[in-house]
Write an enzyme that holds these catalytic residues in place. Structure first.
Site, short mmCIF file in Angstrom:
data_model
loop_
_atom_site.label_atom_id
_atom_site.label_comp_id
_atom_site.label_asym_id
_atom_site.label_seq_id
_atom_site.Cartn_x
_atom_site.Cartn_y
_atom_site.Cartn_z
N SER A 1 -16.91 -49.60 31.57
CA SER A 1 -16.67 -48.32 30.84
C SER A 1 -17.12 -48.25 29.48
CB SER A 1 -15.11 -48.33 31.21
OG SER A 1 -14.53 -49.47 30.69
N LYS B 1 -21.79 -35.87 29.90
CA LYS B 1 -20.91 -36.72 30.77
C LYS B 1 -20.21 -35.95 31.58
CE LYS B 1 -17.43 -40.26 30.08
NZ LYS B 1 -16.41 -39.90 31.15
N ARG C 1 -16.34 -47.31 41.57
CA ARG C 1 -16.48 -48.41 40.59
C ARG C 1 -15.22 -49.37 40.59
NH1 ARG C 1 -15.42 -45.86 35.35
NH2 ARG C 1 -17.69 -46.15 34.52
#
Ligand SMILES: COc1nc2nc(N)nc(N)c2nc1C
EC number: 6.5.1.2
Length: 310
Positions: free
Chosen positions: A78, A111, A132
């Site tokens: 992250s 983003k 993830r």
């Protein structure tokens, strides 16, 4: 017949790429659907010719009981957050202090406010999709990512191995339409496109995912065999040439003040985008310098997320 099936597949892959990756269709939806129906009927008559990367295989049949857990080839990390110019200047000072006497360029991307996914391609064919999860293992959502038309089932160049990361998201338009439908059916509404995308991808029935009009922008590589990019900018071009949807708003700067100005210019501009962004990501452009900077326990030293003030 085999020839016709292969011809139809190539045509459908190409037109899918034009429409869902480039947003520049060359044929009408009706023409696309006619070709797809012809392919599906030929494959039903000659099932021995069906391959996993056929356009007809985007929406799987069976409903999974639960999600299998899968291990990422490389850990997914992250990003540290920057909440204003001062944080970005601090990031720049830290990077330059670790690269004494070196020129530093930053590549800046949007983003997307969606769900991070990892895709694995073997010999150019999509073999797995995962969330993830905790960074080391994620949920296997292969059947669901196959329904995302912006995700190629087959790459334009069959490299031996590629693990690519990106963000699956729901466009603002699709989010509004989905909540209208749920309103009419008296179902609970999704709070925002990010939750809607996450909810749509973590469906056990891929047919539900297929109806949710999801898309995806890819932005990083985990594992790759057959390619050695030098910079992040070059990596993004390469992903685009392979057939991935890559966000077009990317800039390279050689000083943090220009990065700050660019980030601040998006405070307002973002509202005109057809998808939600929650900030920008600033990356050291040179992959050699990324390598030299490495990672802290949970995030890269060579990247930071600039978040818009809430
Ligand atoms: C290099 O790692 C990353 N890069 C990214 N790039 C963009 N554009 N958006 C992200 N969310 C993102 N997230 C991560 C972990």
């Amino acid at each position: 017949v085999k020839k016709r099936i292969e011809e139809l597949r190539a045509l459908l892959h190409y037109h899918n790429y034009r429409y869902y990756v480039l947003d520049q269709p060359e044929i009408s939806d009706a023409e696309y659907d006619r070709m797809l129906r012809e392919l599906i009927s030929l494959e039903q008559q000659y099932p021995e010719f069906i391959t996993p990367d056929s356009p007809s295989q985007r929406v799987g049949g069976e409903v999974a009981k639960e999600f299998r857990e899968v291990a990422h080839l490389k850990p997914m990390y992250s990003l540290d957050n920057a909440f204003g110019p001062e944080d970005l200047k601090e990031f720049d000072r830290r990077v330059r202090s670790l690269l004494p006497g070196q020129e530093v360029e930053y590549e800046v991307e949007l983003k997307i406010d969606g769900l991070a996914i990892s895709l694995v391609y073997e010999n150019g064919v999509l073999v797995r999709g995962a969330t993830r999860g905790n960074g080391t293992t994620g949920e296997d959502i292969t059947a669901n990512v196959k329904t995302i038309k912006a995700i190629p089932l087959k790459l334009r160049n069959p490299i031996p191995l590629l693990e690519v990361r990106g963000e699956a998201y729901m466009p603002k338009e699709s989010f509004a339409r989905l909540n209208e439908q749920r309103e009419e059916r008296g179902e609970p509404l999704f709070a925002n496109p990010r939750n809607a995308a996450a909810g749509s991808l973590r469906q056990l029935d891929p047919k539900v995912t297929a109806e949710r009009d999801l898309s995806a922008f890819m932005y990083a590589i985990g594992e790759v065999q057959g390619y050695e990019p030098k910079t992040q900018a070059e990596l993004m071009e390469w992903l685009s040439e392979l057939g991935f949807k890559v966000n077009p708003y990317r800039e390279v700067f050689n000083n943090i003040d220009d990065v700050i100005n660019y980030c601040q210019s998006w405070h307002e501009k973002r509202f005109s985008l057809p998808y939600v962004i929650d900030g920008l990501v600033i990356k050291v452009n040179s992959l050699a310098q990324q390598e030299a900077l490495g990672f802290t326990a949970k995030s890269p030293r060579w990247a930071i997320a600039y978040k818009f003030p809430a």
